[in-house]
Design an enzyme around this catalytic site. Structure first.
Site, PDB file in Angstrom:
ATOM      1  N   GLU A 178       6.391   0.436  -3.633  1.00 60.33           N
ATOM      2  CA  GLU A 178       5.311   0.664  -2.661  1.00 60.33           C
ATOM      3  C   GLU A 178       4.076  -0.090  -3.130  1.00 60.33           C
ATOM      4  OE1 GLU A 178       2.896   4.153  -0.247  1.00 60.33           O
ATOM      5  OE2 GLU A 178       4.984   4.459  -0.859  1.00 60.33           O
TER       6      GLU A 178
ATOM      7  N   GLU B 160      -1.248   0.167  -7.314  1.00 60.68           N
ATOM      8  CA  GLU B 160      -2.506   0.486  -6.630  1.00 60.68           C
ATOM      9  C   GLU B 160      -3.653   0.233  -7.608  1.00 60.68           C
ATOM     10  OE1 GLU B 160      -5.295   0.987  -4.442  1.00 60.68           O
ATOM     11  OE2 GLU B 160      -3.512   1.741  -3.376  1.00 60.68           O
TER      12      GLU B 160
ATOM     13  N   ASP C 203      -5.355  -3.172   3.305  1.00 65.63           N
ATOM     14  CA  ASP C 203      -6.741  -3.511   3.631  1.00 65.63           C
ATOM     15  C   ASP C 203      -6.728  -4.554   4.747  1.00 65.63           C
ATOM     16  OD1 ASP C 203      -9.439  -4.401   3.657  1.00 65.63           O
ATOM     17  OD2 ASP C 203      -9.650  -3.804   1.556  1.00 65.63           O
TER      18      ASP C 203
ATOM     19  N   THR D 153      -0.113   9.047   6.311  1.00 62.86           N
ATOM     20  CA  THR D 153      -1.072   8.915   5.221  1.00 62.86           C
ATOM     21  C   THR D 153      -2.484   9.217   5.714  1.00 62.86           C
ATOM     22  OG1 THR D 153      -1.641   6.594   5.611  1.00 62.86           O
ATOM     23  CG2 THR D 153       0.380   7.036   4.359  1.00 62.86           C
ATOM     24  N   ARG D 154      -3.400   9.346   4.788  1.00 62.95           N
ATOM     25  CA  ARG D 154      -4.797   9.608   5.145  1.00 62.95           C
ATOM     26  C   ARG D 154      -5.365   8.456   5.980  1.00 62.95           C
ATOM     27  NH1 ARG D 154      -7.440  11.386   0.720  1.00 62.95           N
ATOM     28  NH2 ARG D 154      -5.428  11.967  -0.143  1.00 62.95           N
TER      29      ARG D 154
ATOM     30  N   GLU E  22      -3.648   6.571   8.107  1.00 62.67           N
ATOM     31  CA  GLU E  22      -3.143   6.696   9.468  1.00 62.67           C
ATOM     32  C   GLU E  22      -3.900   7.787  10.218  1.00 62.67           C
ATOM     33  OE1 GLU E  22       1.006   6.120  11.037  1.00 62.67           O
ATOM     34  OE2 GLU E  22       0.980   8.303  10.816  1.00 62.67           O
TER      35      GLU E  22
END
Length: 233
Positions: free
Chosen positions: A65, A90, A139, A212-213, A215
């Site tokens: 991911e 990340e 992003d 996800t946050r 979305e």
């Protein structure tokens, strides 16, 4: 054999946001090192020796991911697929800390975490080693002059193709229509086939999808998610 030369790579984006909670500082100090996929950074691995995924996962299939945000989706996938090993990268340390808290709460043991640039991870992943990859709400870099900073550019897609197995699946989710345009232009040029046959194939979330946050924010602000599925040819 000469030591590889470290490439000059610009990084755009946030590395840290607001101050971390004490619990998050604890997660980073106590858990992150043990969950590292290995020597990814150049200082610890200047020869760019490939990661030993057999040792890491004991033969389990490996997923990736790219930019896991707060980690909601990755932990969901780890819970639902205990026979798979998942590596997440990340650079935003606040997101890394949030993920570590979720890992503790869920008790999953099939996640490894690279808190940095995906390109450094690509350097040390073995060729044709990834069976599935996720790029979820990357992003958007909305200004035209910044579109070269997006993930869906040759600088990222060429090494991604190298590390993915033939027939591997790449999922991309975004709420930005111009990001969809660039994705559909660039991803097929780098060896991936778009699997959509009808509008529902990109309008409907995947069956095992975990929102996800990012979305949730898109939906609140009236933007439409797109769910794009590709297969490495």
């Amino acid at each position: 054999m000469s030591t590889p030369q470290r490439p000059r790579r610009n990084f755009y984006g946030r590395l840290k946001g607001h101050n971390l909670k004490q619990s998050q500082e604890t997660y980073l100090s106590e858990d992150l090192s043990a969950l590292s996929p290995g020597a990814v950074d150049w200082d610890s691995n200047p020869d760019r020796r490939p990661l030993d995924l057999q040792e890491m996962w004991g033969g389990r299939e490996c997923w990736l991911e790219i930019g896991f945000g707060g980690g909601e989706h990755m932990v969901h996938q780890a819970q639902g697929n205990p026979d798979v090993g998942i590596i997440g990268c990340e650079p935003y340390i606040n997101g890394v800390a949030m993920l570590l808290g979720k890992i503790r709460k869920a008790g999953v043991d099939n996640i490894r975490v690279h808190p940095g640039d995906a390109r450094d991870l690509f350097d040390v992943l073995p060729e044709a080693s990834i069976a599935r990859a996720f790029l979820l709400y990357p992003d958007p870099w909305p200004k035209a002059r910044h579109h070269r900073r997006r993930f869906v550019t040759p600088e990222h897609l060429a090494p991604l193709n190298r590390v993915m197995k033939q027939g591997a699946i790449l999922r991309i989710a975004t709420d930005i229509e111009d990001y969809v345009r660039q994705t559909l232009e660039q991803v097929p040029r780098h060896g991936f086939e778009w699997l959509a046959e009808r509008p529902a194939d990109w309008r409907t979330p995947w069956e095992d999808w975990q929102s996800t946050r990012y979305e949730m924010k898109a939906l609140r602000e009236g933007r439409t998610p797109h769910y794009l599925t590709f297969r490495k040819a």
